[in-house]
Enzyme design. Structure first.
Site, PDB file in Angstrom:
ATOM      1  N   ASP A  47    -103.558 -65.950  35.277  1.00 35.07           N
ATOM      2  CA  ASP A  47    -102.583 -66.535  34.352  1.00 35.07           C
ATOM      3  C   ASP A  47    -103.380 -67.139  33.197  1.00 35.07           C
ATOM      4  OD1 ASP A  47    -100.813 -68.068  32.934  1.00 35.07           O
ATOM      5  OD2 ASP A  47    -100.060 -69.204  34.654  1.00 35.07           O
ATOM      6  N   LYS A  66     -98.282 -70.091  23.242  1.00 27.65           N
ATOM      7  CA  LYS A  66     -99.457 -70.865  22.870  1.00 27.65           C
ATOM      8  C   LYS A  66    -100.248 -70.109  21.793  1.00 27.65           C
ATOM      9  CE  LYS A  66     -98.681 -72.577  27.288  1.00 27.65           C
ATOM     10  NZ  LYS A  66     -97.884 -73.772  27.126  1.00 27.65           N
ATOM     11  N   TRP A  96    -100.266 -75.673  37.101  1.00 30.16           N
ATOM     12  CA  TRP A  96     -99.742 -74.311  37.013  1.00 30.16           C
ATOM     13  C   TRP A  96    -100.118 -73.443  38.201  1.00 30.16           C
ATOM     14  CZ3 TRP A  96     -95.831 -72.065  34.773  1.00 30.16           C
ATOM     15  CH2 TRP A  96     -95.202 -72.762  33.747  1.00 30.16           C
TER      16      TRP A  96
END
Lengths: 381, 381
Positions: B194, B218, B123
């Site tokens: 993030d 999530k 990511w």
């Protein structure tokens, strides 16, 4: 036109047994769809998972996605050379994403591209502002001078030769103006149509457009899902500044799964599409929508108690703004409507007055209930 | 480390009475939240409307939005000089939206700004690529050389003086690497984190960050909702090419309602926030998450039948990738897991193997069920 009798409050209270929701969006959904969603919520089809809990790459969600795309392709008779994409960002986001994806097609060497617009109300106005970040914008025609009560006839449009595309908002949600024609452009300039507030309400010839896009929250499903239908030859020209999550080519190459799509929105949209097919498809929906609109406009036109200012041939079948002759009665009107279960009739703050949005999922019984109230409030016998 | 006994299939079949969903996202949600959503689906609190059908500007939805913001502020103890924004676009979209909003702060005259990154996995790697569209990118440190099994210690980071910001992915969903520290930057460079895959799983000091963002799917709610927490002094610097739907200043000035937000996602997030508060807040969630992670890693570490390759002090409490010593057993392992109701354990395609995501909504009973299966499959007695 007859003159209406003077309004005589108070009017009788009735017991609310049925709610009708005239919101412009997010808007009413078919009751059967909501019932199915409620039943599926904890365990979709014996999977042991809510749709919200499914990996977008798992077989369960893939089957939901594929059914939604297949049903939408059937509903709109989408030709095989068009991709159906599900994105995020809504109509406003797409107003920027469209130029980021299309202006590079005509200006590969960097000279500014021009985009043509027809300005028919609030939403096409916003699209001009967003596009000006990426290209030269040309307002080819505008009905601003008549306060957005018409669609300017194509004969007067000042189009740009070699424009990247022509942008239309084919139904203006706030102003209640709807196109009743598709322009023919001799030079092959692609037409981009923002159909957010009337997609699936009438039959269309997709092949006349280069791109069709729509925020979901009127005739498709929940807010947060954006539909893009794009002709394949228009892919592959995104500007370097276009985020990859919004690069149509990337999204198309990954079947809308390059990043995590709004899975629950796609699921609800799929339920709406399947429901619409069971109801006879878009042609049948159009017949119902014509009947609903005729019923409502007839009540507004019966005398001068109410007023819809849009030219007869440009009136939207989906969004019906209207004004009370005596605007001091606005609050009384809205309170009486709410007491009868007729919800969200207040007009957009930018134009005032009232607005009844009568999307696909609004049954004619809801329009009839509104018409009954309009007549009662106006003191008509 | 002990050597595991040889695997002895077939193992006993059991009747599945309980599903546990280890998806990395979209992921498991609290059962109580799904029950409440199902009960509300056709008529939220007597309004006669589904939440999906509500105007985002009506009093019903405004009350839902305000409760969600208030509860999240309490859960994370968000200081009053930080705005809480709900957007669209997901983590990948935000990886472009962050630089569009922040690089203008340090390069008002147009010279390229530099963004620093610490590259700790998939990511943060994506974030470098997206940001390179808008600025000069500097990878200040990387653990790519050790296949993303560590977080490089801050002492070795090659930071840029005057950088627009430092970007960190504080939990790498695919690689299973989590920060156990917050860097201190002497020059006041804002830290952008993030936190998509571990927000609300542990207490954090929001004031140490300039921006925190997270895709919802999530620990928050359904895919299609993106959370941004931004310090107010960082607002107001969006590049001209930033679409207004993603301009944090515009979004903040309109309480996330400049355009239609993903209303149903905000509603579900609000239910999750309220549920988490009832369960004792983030500190209590962190205690549960520590216990779950210790239980699972202990089973993986018991012998060499399974392997997690991440350095002990960087192991994620949320995403636990692991490999079978004998990878020819992968399909057998997954089939046996599914037969026991242990779902979505397949690792990300880019790294292979297995992955168990054990977010807030995964009960310790689910981790215990997985551990029991790990032991059984490994032939441990």
């Amino acid at each position: 036109m007859k003159t209406a009798p003077t309004h005589r409050p108070p009017f009788a209270r009735t017991i609310v047994t049925q709610i009708y929701n005239f919101s412009a969006g997010p808007a009413v959904l078919p009751k059967e769809v909501l019932q199915e969603a409620a039943a599926d919520m904890l365990d979709w089809h014996g999977s042991g998972m809510s749709v919200m809990e499914m990996s977008h790459r798992g077989p369960e969600f893939i089957s939901i996605y594929e059914a939604a795309v297949r049903d939408l392709r059937q509903l709109l008779d989408v030709p095989s050379n068009y991709k159906i994409l599900f994105l995020q960002g809504g109509g406003l986001g797409e107003n920027a994403i469209v130029p980021m994806n299309l202006v590079g097609r005509v200006s590969p060497s960097g000279q500014p591209a021009t985009i043509d617009f027809v300005h028919t109300g609030s939403w096409s106005g916003k699209s001009v502002k967003e596009a000006a970040r990426y290209a030269t914008v040309n307002v080819a025609a505008s009905s601003e001078g008549t306060r957005f009560t018409t669609v300017p006839p194509q004969s007067g449009w000042k189009l740009t030769p070699g424009a990247a595309y022509l942008h239309l908002c084919t139904n203006e949600t706030i102003d209640g103006v709807e196109y009743n024609f598709v322009p023919e452009l001799a030079d092959g300039t692609p037409i981009v149509a923002d159909m957010s507030s009337h997609i699936l309400s009438r039959t269309i010839d997709v092949s006349k457009y280069g791109v069709i896009f729509a925020g979901a929250q009127k005739n498709i499903g929940p807010a947060g899902l954006t539909l893009v239908i794009v002709r394949e030859d228009l892919l592959g020209h995104a500007l370097p500044i276009c985020p990859s999550a919004f690069d149509w080519s990337t999204v198309a190459a990954h079947d809308s799964m390059y990043n995590t799509p709004p899975t629950y929105g796609i699921y609800i949209a799929g339920l709406v599409f399947a429901h619409l097919l069971r109801q006879g498809g878009v042609a049948a929906a159009e017949r119902r929508n014509i009947a609903k609109a005729e019923l409502l406009y007839a009540a507004l036109d019966a005398d001068d108690f109410y007023q819809n200012r849009v030219a007869q041939d440009c009136r939207s079948r989906m969004n019906v703004p209207f004004y009370l002759r005596d605007e001091t009665l606005n609050d009384t009107f809205l309170a009486g409507a709410k007491a009868r279960g007729l919800l969200q009739l207040k007009g957009h703050k930018s134009v005032g007055g009232m607005r009844a949005s009568i999307y696909n999922a609004m049954p004619i019984e809801g329009v009839q209930a509104l018409v009954d109230y309009l007549n009662e409030f106006a003191g008509r016998t």
